[in-house]
Motif scaffolding. Structure first.
Motif, PDB file in Angstrom:
ATOM      1  N   TRP A 194      37.545  -9.184  -5.267  1.00  0.00           N
ATOM      2  CA  TRP A 194      36.436  -9.778  -6.018  1.00  0.00           C
ATOM      3  C   TRP A 194      35.958 -11.066  -5.356  1.00  0.00           C
ATOM      4  O   TRP A 194      34.757 -11.290  -5.189  1.00  0.00           O
ATOM      5  N   VAL A 195      36.907 -11.926  -4.952  1.00  0.00           N
ATOM      6  CA  VAL A 195      36.543 -13.203  -4.329  1.00  0.00           C
ATOM      7  C   VAL A 195      35.806 -12.972  -3.008  1.00  0.00           C
ATOM      8  O   VAL A 195      34.767 -13.586  -2.733  1.00  0.00           O
ATOM      9  N   VAL A 196      36.332 -12.052  -2.174  1.00  0.00           N
ATOM     10  CA  VAL A 196      35.681 -11.765  -0.890  1.00  0.00           C
ATOM     11  C   VAL A 196      34.300 -11.150  -1.113  1.00  0.00           C
ATOM     12  O   VAL A 196      33.324 -11.493  -0.417  1.00  0.00           O
ATOM     13  N   SER A 197      34.181 -10.257  -2.084  1.00  0.00           N
ATOM     14  CA  SER A 197      32.896  -9.624  -2.376  1.00  0.00           C
ATOM     15  C   SER A 197      31.869 -10.650  -2.835  1.00  0.00           C
ATOM     16  O   SER A 197      30.685 -10.563  -2.474  1.00  0.00           O
ATOM     17  N   LEU A 198      32.312 -11.626  -3.632  1.00  0.00           N
ATOM     18  CA  LEU A 198      31.393 -12.691  -4.051  1.00  0.00           C
ATOM     19  C   LEU A 198      30.935 -13.504  -2.844  1.00  0.00           C
ATOM     20  O   LEU A 198      29.750 -13.857  -2.718  1.00  0.00           O
ATOM     21  N   GLY A 199      31.868 -13.812  -1.942  1.00  0.00           N
ATOM     22  CA  GLY A 199      31.522 -14.597  -0.765  1.00  0.00           C
ATOM     23  C   GLY A 199      30.556 -13.877   0.161  1.00  0.00           C
ATOM     24  O   GLY A 199      29.687 -14.504   0.773  1.00  0.00           O
ATOM     25  N   LEU A 200      30.694 -12.546   0.250  1.00  0.00           N
ATOM     26  CA  LEU A 200      29.815 -11.762   1.125  1.00  0.00           C
ATOM     27  C   LEU A 200      28.508 -11.363   0.446  1.00  0.00           C
ATOM     28  O   LEU A 200      27.635 -10.773   1.081  1.00  0.00           O
ATOM     29  N   TRP A 202      28.264  -9.158  -2.010  1.00  0.00           N
ATOM     30  CA  TRP A 202      28.292  -7.768  -2.492  1.00  0.00           C
ATOM     31  C   TRP A 202      28.434  -7.704  -4.008  1.00  0.00           C
ATOM     32  O   TRP A 202      28.093  -6.713  -4.636  1.00  0.00           O
ATOM     33  N   GLU A 203      29.006  -8.775  -4.584  1.00  0.00           N
ATOM     34  CA  GLU A 203      29.141  -8.871  -6.043  1.00  0.00           C
ATOM     35  C   GLU A 203      28.248 -10.000  -6.538  1.00  0.00           C
ATOM     36  O   GLU A 203      28.049 -11.005  -5.846  1.00  0.00           O
ATOM     37  N   LYS A 204      27.702  -9.844  -7.727  1.00  0.00           N
ATOM     38  CA  LYS A 204      26.848 -10.864  -8.323  1.00  0.00           C
ATOM     39  C   LYS A 204      27.457 -11.335  -9.636  1.00  0.00           C
ATOM     40  O   LYS A 204      28.071 -10.557 -10.366  1.00  0.00           O
ATOM     41  N   LEU A 205      27.266 -12.618  -9.926  1.00  0.00           N
ATOM     42  CA  LEU A 205      27.700 -13.166 -11.201  1.00  0.00           C
ATOM     43  C   LEU A 205      26.583 -12.932 -12.214  1.00  0.00           C
ATOM     44  O   LEU A 205      25.500 -13.499 -12.094  1.00  0.00           O
ATOM     45  N   VAL A 206      26.824 -12.070 -13.175  1.00  0.00           N
ATOM     46  CA  VAL A 206      25.828 -11.699 -14.167  1.00  0.00           C
ATOM     47  C   VAL A 206      26.310 -12.138 -15.545  1.00  0.00           C
ATOM     48  O   VAL A 206      27.377 -11.719 -16.000  1.00  0.00           O
ATOM     49  N   TRP A 207      25.548 -12.992 -16.183  1.00  0.00           N
ATOM     50  CA  TRP A 207      25.887 -13.466 -17.528  1.00  0.00           C
ATOM     51  C   TRP A 207      25.534 -12.403 -18.553  1.00  0.00           C
ATOM     52  O   TRP A 207      24.500 -11.769 -18.422  1.00  0.00           O
ATOM     53  N   PRO A 208      26.336 -12.087 -19.579  1.00  0.00           N
ATOM     54  CA  PRO A 208      27.633 -12.703 -19.909  1.00  0.00           C
ATOM     55  C   PRO A 208      28.818 -11.900 -19.384  1.00  0.00           C
ATOM     56  O   PRO A 208      29.948 -12.174 -19.743  1.00  0.00           O
ATOM     57  N   PHE A 209      28.532 -10.865 -18.543  1.00  0.00           N
ATOM     58  CA  PHE A 209      29.612  -9.984 -18.093  1.00  0.00           C
ATOM     59  C   PHE A 209      30.603 -10.713 -17.186  1.00  0.00           C
ATOM     60  O   PHE A 209      31.762 -10.313 -17.066  1.00  0.00           O
TER      61      PHE A 209
END
Length: 221
Positions: A194-200, A202-209
């Motif tokens: 998850w941390v690597v995907s956020l850095g690259l 590939w993952e997005k921070l979507v509120w409130p999920f």
């Protein structure tokens, strides 16, 4: 989500086959880890299925095929079965390494040789009987796609070293501590991904999920 059940299966099988006694706080810890992974998986599915309009949600539900719940149930059952098989492997490895003097590197080599042998034996039969039904079993086609694409070829080599190192370190943990500890550490890989995907990106921070993800990983840790 279902893959998080690995730690519970290892705990149960360790009690049954290794005669290990797990205290109440240990069972509670395994349940918390599993629940945390489930929260992370749930948040991921909610992000992918996010709809901006409630009317769209109703339309989507109405258009689902009748056998959709059956497919989901079958998928979950197959994943759970796979986790039981993986848990059995962890427990068997611990039982062998506790009764015999087997170095982790030797065990990894034997497992890899066995996997290579069974795959090489099975590939010709799968190619003969199933290549016309699915391209996945077409040996010449698959070989050509790997060799002619440098990205895939180099990825295959990197994955081989990665899996070899992963199994070696995993067996070392099993040998020094226990299979339950190994499965718990294994489940924590989700946090690193998850941390690597956020850095690259590939993952997005979507509120409130995102709150579900952070809460799930907090429980995991």
């Amino acid at each position: 989500m279902s893959r998080g059940a690995l730690v519970l299966w290892v705990g149960v099988l360790s009690v049954i086959f290794l005669r290990r006694h797990l205290w109440l706080h240990q069972w509670a810890a395994l349940v918390i880890v599993t629940f945390g992974v489930c929260l992370v998986g749930l948040s991921g599915s909610l992000v992918k299925q996010q709809l901006s309009d409630p009317i769209d949600l109703l339309v989507t539900l109405a258009q689902r095929p009748d056998d959709d719940p059956a497919r989901v149930a079958l998928g979950v059952m197959l994943i759970l079965f796979a986790q039981i098989f993986t848990a059995s492997q962890y427990v068997v490895e611990e039982k062998i390494m506790s009764h015999y003097k087997v170095e982790p590197l030797a065990a990894v080599t034997l497992e890899g040789f066995f996997g290579l042998t069974t795959t090489l034996i099975g590939m010709p039969f799968l190619h003969i009987f199933l290549r016309n039904k699915s391209p996945y079993f077409d040996i010449p086609r698959g070989w050509h796609q790997i060799i002619s694409t440098p990205t895939v070829y180099l990825s295959c080599v990197a994955i081989m070293f990665s899996i070899g190192a992963f199994n070696f370190f995993g067996l070392s943990v099993t040998h020094r501590v226990s299979a339950t500890t190994r499965s718990t550490v294994d489940t924590c890989r989700t946090l690193g991904i998850w941390v690597v995907s956020l850095g690259l990106g590939w993952e997005k921070l979507v509120w409130p999920f995102t709150l579900l993800q952070v809460g799930g990983f907090a429980m995991l840790v």
